[in-house]
Design an enzyme around this catalytic site. Structure first.
Site, mmCIF file in Angstrom:
data_model
loop_
_atom_site.group_PDB
_atom_site.id
_atom_site.type_symbol
_atom_site.label_atom_id
_atom_site.label_comp_id
_atom_site.label_asym_id
_atom_site.label_seq_id
_atom_site.Cartn_x
_atom_site.Cartn_y
_atom_site.Cartn_z
ATOM 1 N N THR A 66 51.004 108.556 24.174
ATOM 2 C CA THR A 66 49.505 107.796 23.608
ATOM 3 C C THR A 66 49.900 108.855 22.544
ATOM 4 O O THR A 66 50.342 109.634 22.277
ATOM 5 C CB THR A 66 48.016 107.630 24.369
ATOM 6 N N LYS A 70 53.624 109.271 19.684
ATOM 7 C CA LYS A 70 54.448 108.298 20.080
ATOM 8 C C LYS A 70 55.747 108.208 19.429
ATOM 9 O O LYS A 70 56.357 107.401 20.258
ATOM 10 C CB LYS A 70 54.252 106.868 20.004
#
Length: 297
Positions: A66, A70
């Site tokens: 997250t 990413k």
């Protein structure tokens, strides 16, 4: 009971304390009767490379990725899937043949409620996306997959916006995609059929913030079938708080609102299928675990 034989899954992010992924994944694991546990791993950006090596050393089977990792994680992986390459962002990593392999399940998660609960013909409709980071890339790809006529991405940094636009040059998505600075929003919002917040503005703990003000959101085309347009949908990828200030303000203007909870569930289902190598994932159990945790049932 966690033992020396328990297999490890997890989520890396910074911050990660707010993550609901452990709640839903551990509920699914328990329902399936598997000896796995899913843990949150707070990893600061400067520690990412060392952390990935450590996760391999301790035998982690796979993990979710997250904000803000990413895109930064891609050079640290041995292989990434075509969909993750196209998006340029990874949200799911698995250990295969002693190597880290990345993919992206965010597209599946994002489009799920738009294909089911709010299904409509998107081919004459316009999507406006706030933000141009890793999450925005999955939303762009998802909007293209749904068939949107126009996809507009709005950001604050001109150089990053241009890099974002050029990154799609070798993709058919480029024909539908336009990028704009934030000051162009006043022209875009009255046209938007789908308005998506992919920025972290409004995420816990900054729960009183919104990427757009009430005055800006007043420009939304929210009347049902006004000028031949269906009612605008405001979609926030953030799921804590529920609803965000952005969604509260949009709803006050008459928009349909979708929060990030169903996207979280559906991308998580897709990730578990990869990690566990099985298709029978208890999606209802995952959704109910989240709703109970948030006090929604």
């Amino acid at each position: 009971m966690i033992t020396g034989k328990t297999k490890l899954l997890g989520v890396i992010g910074h911050p990660v304390e707010h993550s609901l992924s452990p709640v839903m994944h551990n509920a699914a694991i328990a329902q399936l009767g598997l000896d796995y546990v899913y843990l949150p791993f707070p990893i600061a950006p400067d520690n990412l490379e060392a952390a990935i090596a450590l996760l391999a050393t301790i035998g982690v089977v796979g993990f979710s990725v997250t904000i803000p990792h990413k895109q930064a994680i891609i050079p640290l992986l041995s292989e990434i899937s075509p969909v993750a390459q196209a998006i340029g962002a990874v949200n799911t990593v698995t250990r295969q043949n002693n190597q880290w392999v990345g993919t992206n399940t965010d597209i599946e998660g994002f489009i799920a409620p738009l294909q089911t609960t709010y299904k409509r013909d998107w081919s004459q409709q316009i999507a406006v996306i706030l933000g141009n980071g890793g999450a925005a890339r999955a939303v762009v790809a998802g909007c293209y997959q749904l068939g949107f006529a126009e996809i507009h991405v709005v950001g604050r940094n001109v150089q990053r916006l241009e890099e974002f636009r050029h990154s799609w040059d070798n993709s058919p998505i480029a024909e539908n995609l336009q990028v704009h600075t934030w000051d162009y929003l006043a022209k875009l919002l009255p046209q938007a059929n789908l308005l998506v917040n992919t920025t972290p503005i409004g995420m816990y703990p900054q729960v009183d913030e919104s990427p757009l003000s009430t005055e800006e959101l007043a420009n939304l085309q929210t009347g049902a079938l006004t000028s031949g347009r269906s009612e605008t949908i405001a979609y926030d990828l953030i799921y804590i708080p529920k609803p965000t200030q952005f969604l509260q303000k949009a709803q006050q203007q008459g928009a349909i609102i979708i929060d990030g909870l169903e996207m979280l569930v559906q991308q998580g289902v897709a990730a578990l299928k990869i990690w566990l190598q099985q298709d029978d994932i208890p999606v209802d159990v995952m959704r109910q675990a989240l709703q109970k945790h948030l006090g929604l049932v």
